[in-house]
Design an enzyme around this catalytic site. Sequence first.
Site, PDB file in Angstrom:
ATOM      1  N   TYR A 220      23.989  41.639  30.025  1.00 33.25           N
ATOM      2  CA  TYR A 220      23.388  40.229  30.893  1.00 33.25           C
ATOM      3  C   TYR A 220      22.104  40.551  31.568  1.00 33.25           C
ATOM      4  O   TYR A 220      20.980  39.685  31.799  1.00 33.25           O
ATOM      5  CB  TYR A 220      24.258  40.028  32.783  1.00 33.25           C
ATOM      6  CG  TYR A 220      24.288  38.732  32.786  1.00 33.25           C
ATOM      7  CD1 TYR A 220      24.168  38.046  32.415  1.00 33.25           C
ATOM      8  CD2 TYR A 220      23.925  38.450  34.291  1.00 33.25           C
ATOM      9  CE1 TYR A 220      24.392  36.228  33.355  1.00 33.25           C
ATOM     10  CE2 TYR A 220      23.627  36.723  35.154  1.00 33.25           C
ATOM     11  CZ  TYR A 220      23.973  35.980  34.086  1.00 33.25           C
ATOM     12  OH  TYR A 220      23.505  35.229  34.316  1.00 33.25           O
TER      13      TYR A 220
ATOM     14  N   LYS B  69      19.090  36.613  38.098  1.00 31.73           N
ATOM     15  CA  LYS B  69      20.085  36.187  39.813  1.00 31.73           C
ATOM     16  C   LYS B  69      19.666  37.080  40.813  1.00 31.73           C
ATOM     17  O   LYS B  69      19.876  36.711  41.936  1.00 31.73           O
ATOM     18  CB  LYS B  69      21.463  36.757  38.722  1.00 31.73           C
ATOM     19  CG  LYS B  69      21.867  35.913  37.881  1.00 31.73           C
ATOM     20  CD  LYS B  69      21.834  34.185  38.349  1.00 31.73           C
ATOM     21  CE  LYS B  69      22.241  32.849  36.905  1.00 31.73           C
ATOM     22  NZ  LYS B  69      21.829  31.913  37.590  1.00 31.73           N
TER      23      LYS B  69
HETATM   24  N1  LIG Z   1      28.199  29.681  31.933  1.00 35.66           N
HETATM   25  C1  LIG Z   1      27.947  30.422  33.070  1.00 35.66           C
HETATM   26  O1  LIG Z   1      29.135  31.979  32.751  1.00 35.66           O
HETATM   27  C2  LIG Z   1      27.463  30.439  34.843  1.00 35.66           C
HETATM   28  C3  LIG Z   1      27.891  31.193  35.341  1.00 35.66           C
HETATM   29  C4  LIG Z   1      27.193  32.011  36.939  1.00 35.66           C
HETATM   30  C5  LIG Z   1      26.086  31.005  36.727  1.00 35.66           C
HETATM   31  N2  LIG Z   1      26.012  30.208  35.914  1.00 35.66           N
HETATM   32  C6  LIG Z   1      24.852  29.327  36.161  1.00 35.66           C
HETATM   33  O2  LIG Z   1      24.681  28.099  36.010  1.00 35.66           O
HETATM   34  C7  LIG Z   1      23.260  27.675  35.593  1.00 35.66           C
HETATM   35  C8  LIG Z   1      23.984  26.688  34.897  1.00 35.66           C
HETATM   36  O3  LIG Z   1      23.751  26.845  33.451  1.00 35.66           O
HETATM   37  P1  LIG Z   1      25.185  26.704  32.218  1.00 35.66           P
HETATM   38  O4  LIG Z   1      26.482  27.180  32.142  1.00 35.66           O
HETATM   39  O5  LIG Z   1      26.010  24.809  33.529  1.00 35.66           O
HETATM   40  O6  LIG Z   1      24.722  26.014  31.216  1.00 35.66           O
HETATM   41  P2  LIG Z   1      23.843  24.836  30.662  1.00 35.66           P
HETATM   42  O7  LIG Z   1      23.581  25.350  28.968  1.00 35.66           O
HETATM   43  O8  LIG Z   1      24.629  23.577  30.365  1.00 35.66           O
HETATM   44  O9  LIG Z   1      22.855  24.627  32.205  1.00 35.66           O
HETATM   45  C9  LIG Z   1      21.723  24.977  31.206  1.00 35.66           C
HETATM   46  C10 LIG Z   1      20.397  24.439  32.071  1.00 35.66           C
HETATM   47  O10 LIG Z   1      19.104  24.899  32.119  1.00 35.66           O
HETATM   48  C11 LIG Z   1      18.220  24.075  32.013  1.00 35.66           C
HETATM   49  N3  LIG Z   1      16.766  24.325  31.642  1.00 35.66           N
HETATM   50  C12 LIG Z   1      16.417  25.421  30.384  1.00 35.66           C
HETATM   51  N4  LIG Z   1      15.237  26.036  30.070  1.00 35.66           N
HETATM   52  C13 LIG Z   1      14.379  25.284  31.235  1.00 35.66           C
HETATM   53  C14 LIG Z   1      13.257  24.672  31.933  1.00 35.66           C
HETATM   54  N5  LIG Z   1      12.403  25.230  30.954  1.00 35.66           N
HETATM   55  N6  LIG Z   1      13.249  23.291  32.715  1.00 35.66           N
HETATM   56  C15 LIG Z   1      14.754  23.081  32.782  1.00 35.66           C
HETATM   57  N7  LIG Z   1      15.800  23.245  32.916  1.00 35.66           N
HETATM   58  C16 LIG Z   1      15.599  24.694  32.276  1.00 35.66           C
HETATM   59  C17 LIG Z   1      19.614  23.679  29.968  1.00 35.66           C
HETATM   60  O11 LIG Z   1      18.532  22.253  29.411  1.00 35.66           O
HETATM   61  C18 LIG Z   1      20.288  23.009  30.928  1.00 35.66           C
HETATM   62  O12 LIG Z   1      20.506  22.175  31.316  1.00 35.66           O
HETATM   63  C19 LIG Z   1      22.668  28.682  35.384  1.00 35.66           C
HETATM   64  O13 LIG Z   1      21.313  28.897  36.337  1.00 35.66           O
HETATM   65  C20 LIG Z   1      23.590  30.172  35.028  1.00 35.66           C
HETATM   66  O14 LIG Z   1      22.672  30.774  34.777  1.00 35.66           O
HETATM   67  C21 LIG Z   1      26.273  29.934  34.586  1.00 35.66           C
END
Ligand SMILES: NC(=O)c1ccc[n+]([C@@H]2O[C@H](COP(=O)([O-])OP(=O)(O)OC[C@H]3O[C@@H](n4cnc5c(N)ncnc54)[C@H](O)[C@@H]3O)[C@@H](O)[C@H]2O)c1
Length: 254
Positions: free
Chosen positions: A153, A160
Amino acid sequence: MGLLDGKRILVSGVLTDASIGFAVAKLAQEEGATVVLTGFGRLSLVERIAKRLPEQAPVLELDVQNTDHLDTLAARVGEHVDGLDGVVHSIGFAPQSAMGGNFLNTSWEDVATALQVSTYSYKSLAVACLPLMKEGGAVVGLDFDASKAWPVYDWMGVAKAGLESCNRYLARDLGKQNIRVNLVAAGPLRTMAAKSIPGFREFEDSWPEKAPLGWDLGDTGPTARACVALLSDWFPATTGEIVHVDGGVHAIGG
Ligand SMILES: NC(=O)c1ccc[n+]([C@@H]2O[C@H](COP(=O)([O-])OP(=O)(O)OC[C@H]3O[C@@H](n4cnc5c(N)ncnc54)[C@H](O)[C@@H]3O)[C@@H](O)[C@H]2O)c1
């Protein structure tokens, strides 16, 4: 009666129907909210996904690295709703060199991008929405437990950790306006963001085994439920908090 009846919620970060943001937007609508989405990059794709919601939601462009987008956000949201009761930050990005075991060699430029998009933007989005935010409103962000160093990570983990700290400072400063600020720390979920992490499989294999409650990497539902609960009136005295929705892994050693 829905948990979010009459509430107006801005949800960022919808990219596909596997996005955590999509699950939150869908459940928020099912619980009675009016939802406005923001999308980044491929807006036509986000608009297509928005049509899969119970009610098609408007999509506004937001690149959190673009100050024009941030400065005009409240006015653009205001064309669709006359105020906001909640904002969901579901945004994360780090260049490939910042993850996957390259921790000691990642350039500052790539680290800076990860921090601007994944950490600083939590503050940027909250502040951009403040002119519309109502008393009793809520900001909710998506976290991945940053209390330990994980395999692969890397700088996203550092981002984070910063997000968790940012959550506390935002809670401090927005409390005066009776706005709550909380994070949901989700376990690993198979989204686009996750697929872009080199070595994500390491989490996929171990998490369901370690979790006392088990863990389904394909189910964004439990995470969306926690987000909706925090957006609702059922956590009126909770702010600066991190709610773990990870099957219990954060509580288990070894
Ligand atoms: N998927 C996992 O395992 C997981 C676990 C814990 C937390 N998260 C967090 O959840 C959140 C959403 O991620 P996700 O897993 O749904 O994936 P996802 O790829 O569906 O969503 C990530 C989003 O970030 C957006 N993004 C990237 N760069 C950007 C910018 N410059 N301006 C505006 N938007 C931007 C993308 O367009 C996308 O919609 C993130 O913060 C991620 O770190 C994810």
